[in-house]
Scaffold this active site. Structure first.
Site, PDB file in Angstrom:
ATOM      1  N   TYR A  42     -19.282 -38.011 -15.582  1.00 16.38           N
ATOM      2  CA  TYR A  42     -20.972 -37.021 -15.785  1.00 16.38           C
ATOM      3  C   TYR A  42     -21.411 -36.125 -14.877  1.00 16.38           C
ATOM      4  O   TYR A  42     -21.041 -36.614 -13.816  1.00 16.38           O
ATOM      5  CB  TYR A  42     -21.603 -37.001 -17.007  1.00 16.38           C
TER       6      TYR A  42
ATOM      7  N   ASP B  20     -22.153 -46.222 -19.397  1.00 18.65           N
ATOM      8  CA  ASP B  20     -22.700 -45.671 -19.586  1.00 18.65           C
ATOM      9  C   ASP B  20     -21.810 -45.789 -21.148  1.00 18.65           C
ATOM     10  O   ASP B  20     -20.876 -44.745 -21.477  1.00 18.65           O
ATOM     11  CB  ASP B  20     -22.418 -44.486 -18.808  1.00 18.65           C
TER      12      ASP B  20
ATOM     13  N   ARG C 273     -48.101 -45.835 -17.605  1.00 21.32           N
ATOM     14  CA  ARG C 273     -46.666 -46.086 -16.630  1.00 21.32           C
ATOM     15  C   ARG C 273     -46.538 -46.952 -16.472  1.00 21.32           C
ATOM     16  O   ARG C 273     -45.336 -46.808 -16.630  1.00 21.32           O
ATOM     17  CB  ARG C 273     -46.768 -45.415 -15.282  1.00 21.32           C
TER      18      ARG C 273
ATOM     19  N   LYS D 142     -28.244 -37.466 -26.215  1.00 24.41           N
ATOM     20  CA  LYS D 142     -27.831 -36.620 -26.773  1.00 24.41           C
ATOM     21  C   LYS D 142     -27.346 -37.398 -27.910  1.00 24.41           C
ATOM     22  O   LYS D 142     -29.028 -37.715 -28.876  1.00 24.41           O
ATOM     23  CB  LYS D 142     -26.383 -37.293 -26.312  1.00 24.41           C
TER      24      LYS D 142
END
Ligand SMILES: *Cc1c(COP(=O)(O)O)cnc(C)c1O
Length: 379
Positions: free
Chosen positions: A98, A170, A46, A195
């Site tokens: 978004y 972003d 982690r 993306k």
């Protein structure tokens, strides 16, 4: 190192064990210690994993950043940024956002006492009216989805710096191939690596890139404390994706331009939203802050008919009707019935999402095949 070299080599070393050219997929949760605390820099996956580390180095390199952090999704990356804030703090965000980001801000973080203002940022001076001593963060998305509006990052960064407020961008739609927000004055860059960075529609992932040591330390703490990390397999896939980012983007841009110009001339088309057109309202800003205009565009048809637009996306054969964007394959979407279906008609129409709007993520197939596909679907 220039960008086209950084995508392949940035932050990378051959694996120390056997010289593997690609970082091995370290599919392990833990690492042997010779004595308590006697480890080679990795204790628990982690916190750190060598495959994820290689990817995080690549993330940093392509955005000209000192630090890169990888998360289990784009939204997990945004979630980590907002966790830098405390109850009572305020955020100013672009209003053409978004949908998932809007949902995270309003449905998750508002109830923890963080206040969000959603405003138009076409003119950076608009922002000042919303800044007060509680303002801690400005959140920008450019180009926006699905209307392809462009926001002047440098102008917003000047306002943010003047008032000592963090600026996060972003950069999912543009990718660092087209624009590098840190160089324009932003503090944090965020990506849905699902993306273009991944680029092959086979993984969900998020990224943050930044230069500030103190904020990086806090974000690493949140990444480990909240635990929204990505696994080593996915890290490997996105690292591989980044190696072809520059060649894919070049073709996305070429094909995007060809498709935009074809649609513009088609008798059934009303509007084409693509920042490369000289009459796009923010064309000059796009020209100055972006290297090219990308592979995303939207269009409307004459008559603005809901059913007719559904027919078009159903008839497309090479453009697959699907959510998401930025993969090698071309995708189409009908925002009014898909991504923006939950927004009341009058509300979505205010931002331009009318019944006939169709969004295209133009892939890297042959340009003629893409245009012929649109021709038959419109005809
Ligand atoms: C997809 C997307 C996100 C969310 O990323 P996920 O990886 O789906 O969590 C955020 N911003 C933009 C612009 C996106 O396209």
């Amino acid at each position: 190192m220039k960008f086209n070299t950084k995508t392949i080599h940035g932050g990378q070393k051959h694996d120390p064990a056997y010289g593997a050219v690609m970082p091995p997929i370290y599919q392990t949760s833990t690492y042997a210690q010779s004595t308590p605390g006697g480890h080679k820099g990795f204790e628990y996956s982690r916190t750190h994993n060598p495959t994820r580390k290689a990817l995080e180095n690549a993330f940093a390199s392509i955005e000209n950043a000192k630090y890169g952090l990888a998360f289990g999704s784009g939204l997990a990356a945004i979630d980590a940024v907002i966790k830098l804030l405390s109850p009572g703090d305020e955020v100013i965000s672009t209003n053409d956002l978004y949908g998932g980001t809007y949902r995270l801000f309003t449905k998750v973080f508002e109830k923890f006492g963080i206040k969000f203002h959603f405003i138009g940022m076409d003119n950076a001076a608009n922002i000042e009216a919303y800044i007060n001593e509680k303002t801690k963060l400005i959140w920008v998305e450019t180009p926006t989805n699905p209307m392809l509006n462009i926001i002047d990052i440098k102008a917003v960064a000047n306002v943010a710096q003047k008032h000592d407020v963090l600026l996060a961008v972003d950069n999912t739609f543009a990718t660092p191939y087209l624009q590098q927000p840190l160089d324009l004055g932003a503090d944090i860059v965020m990506h849905s690596a699902t993306k273009y960075l991944g680029g092959h529609s086979d993984v969900v992932m998020g990224a943050l890139m930044l230069n500030n040591d103190d904020i990086a330390k806090k974000l690493h703490f949140i990444q480990n404390a909240s635990g929204a990390i990505c696994g080593p397999q996915d890290s490997f896939l996105v690292l591989r994706g980044i190696k072809t980012l520059h060649v894919r983007m070049q073709r996305h841009c070429e094909n995007g331009k060809a498709v935009a110009e074809f649609l513009m001339k088609h008798p059934k088309i009303e509007n084409v939203y693509w920042p490369g057109f000289e009459n796009h309202p923010n064309h000059e800003v796009a020209r100055s802050q972006m290297k090219d205009f990308g592979g995303m565009l939207s269009f409307t048809t004459k008559g603005n008919d809901y059913e007719a637009s559904i027919k078009i996306v159903e008839k497309l054969k090479i453009f697959t009707l699907a959510e998401s964007l930025g993969g090698v394959e071309s995708l189409s979407g009908h925002p009014a019935s898909m991504t923006h279906a939950s927004i009341p008609k009058e509300e979505r129409e205010k931002i331009g999402v009318v019944d006939s709007l169709i969004r295209l993520s133009v892939g890297i197939e042959d340009e003629d095949d893409l245009i012929n596909d649109l021709k038959q679907a419109l005809g």
